[in-house]
Scaffold this active site. Structure first.
Site, PDB file in Angstrom:
ATOM      1  N   ASP A  69       1.021  -1.007   0.052  1.00 21.79           N
ATOM      2  CA  ASP A  69       0.055  -0.075   0.112  1.00 21.79           C
ATOM      3  C   ASP A  69       1.022   1.093  -0.061  1.00 21.79           C
ATOM      4  OD1 ASP A  69      -2.349   1.502   0.309  1.00 21.79           O
ATOM      5  OD2 ASP A  69      -1.950   1.546   2.382  1.00 21.79           O
ATOM      6  N   ASP A  71      -0.027   5.235   0.799  1.00 19.35           N
ATOM      7  CA  ASP A  71      -0.325   6.029   1.921  1.00 19.35           C
ATOM      8  C   ASP A  71      -0.070   5.391   3.337  1.00 19.35           C
ATOM      9  OD1 ASP A  71      -0.721   7.500  -0.255  1.00 19.35           O
ATOM     10  OD2 ASP A  71      -2.911   7.657  -0.123  1.00 19.35           O
TER      11      ASP A  71
END
Length: 263
Positions: free
Chosen positions: A9, A11
């Site tokens: 991922d 963020d």
């Protein structure tokens, strides 16, 4: 053994902020948004960081960004991202994430960034970090402008489907692959691989990680990327890259990004 990958991922896992909201000030300087909209994006960033990225927060962020970008010129967005990428992203990359990415690369694994943010932002960040592939959301474009609608949303279960599709395309054995995320909404992606890790997890993901015996990692040190890896000149490389868009493969929007070895 066949090829394997590490899925990250973006963020709050690789970088310390929302990648999209981090560009609010450059977008204002480029005439895309007002000062009031910048203040709203700063508040949205605060809520995102403090409140976590559960389903409700992600839906609010999605709705906010969809309404914000409606009518924006796509070429202008790509140019602004290309020209300001180092200034915006370089200081907020987690040192621990850079180390982990390098370790996976040395082990011969592909590095894949999987993000709900738009491809115009995620793709150049992927190049900056030396990722092999990027999976990102795709905004609808009509006559060179964003409509405010989303053609493809790389979120929740769709992330897992994208990982599985990429594994089928590249021949990854998912039981030997790794995944990293901070959000409970990414449990499907984490559960799709043999080596899931919770990074700076929100409360619900931490609970799920403990219940499932997943390792929990804490990244705390944003670092200037230039101090860790040699970076190519920002404008020629990234401005050329920004001309390209996402490629639809088997119903999944993703972008191949070839590694760039410096020196």
């Amino acid at each position: 053994m066949g090829p394997t990958a590490a899925f990250f991922d973006l963020d709050k896992t690789i970088i310390a902020k929302s990648s999209t909201l981090a560009f609010s000030k450059p977008f204002q300087a480029g005439g895309l948004i007002s000062r009031r909209a910048v203040l709203k994006s700063v508040y949205a960033q605060f809520v995102f960081l403090v409140g976590g990225a559960d389903h409700d927060q992600m839906e609010k962020l999605r709705a906010f960004m969809s309404s914000l970008v409606a009518g924006w010129d796509v070429a202008t967005v790509r140019e602004i991202v290309a020209e300001t990428l180092h200034h915006v992203v370089d200081p907020i990359v987690y040192d621990e994430a850079v180390t982990l990415i390098a370790e996976h690369q040395l082990a011969g694994r592909d590095v894949v960034i999987v993000s709900a943010s738009g491809t115009e932002v995620v793709e150049p960040i992927g190049v900056l970090l030396g990722a092999d592939h990027v999976v990102a959301s795709q905004l609808e474009v009509v006559d060179g402008h964003y409509t405010g609608e989303i053609d493809y949303y790389a979120y929740a279960e769709e992330k897992a489907r994208a990982v599985e599709a990429l594994a089928a395309e590249r021949g990854y054995d998912l039981t030997q692959c790794y995944a990293y995320s901070d959000s409970v909404t990414d449990i499907p992606m984490l559960a799709a691989v043999g080596h899931p890790h919770a990074v700076n997890p929100d409360r619900d993901l931490r609970k799920a990680a403990v219940e499932r015996g997943w390792p929990v990692l804490v990244f705390t040190k944003p670092v200037a990327l230039r101090s860790r890896v040699p970076l190519p000149p920002a404008k020629p490389t990234l401005a050329a890259l920004a001309v390209g868009g996402a490629v639809a493969v088997g119903g999944v929007v993703w972008v191949n990004v070839r590694k760039r070895r410096v020196g």
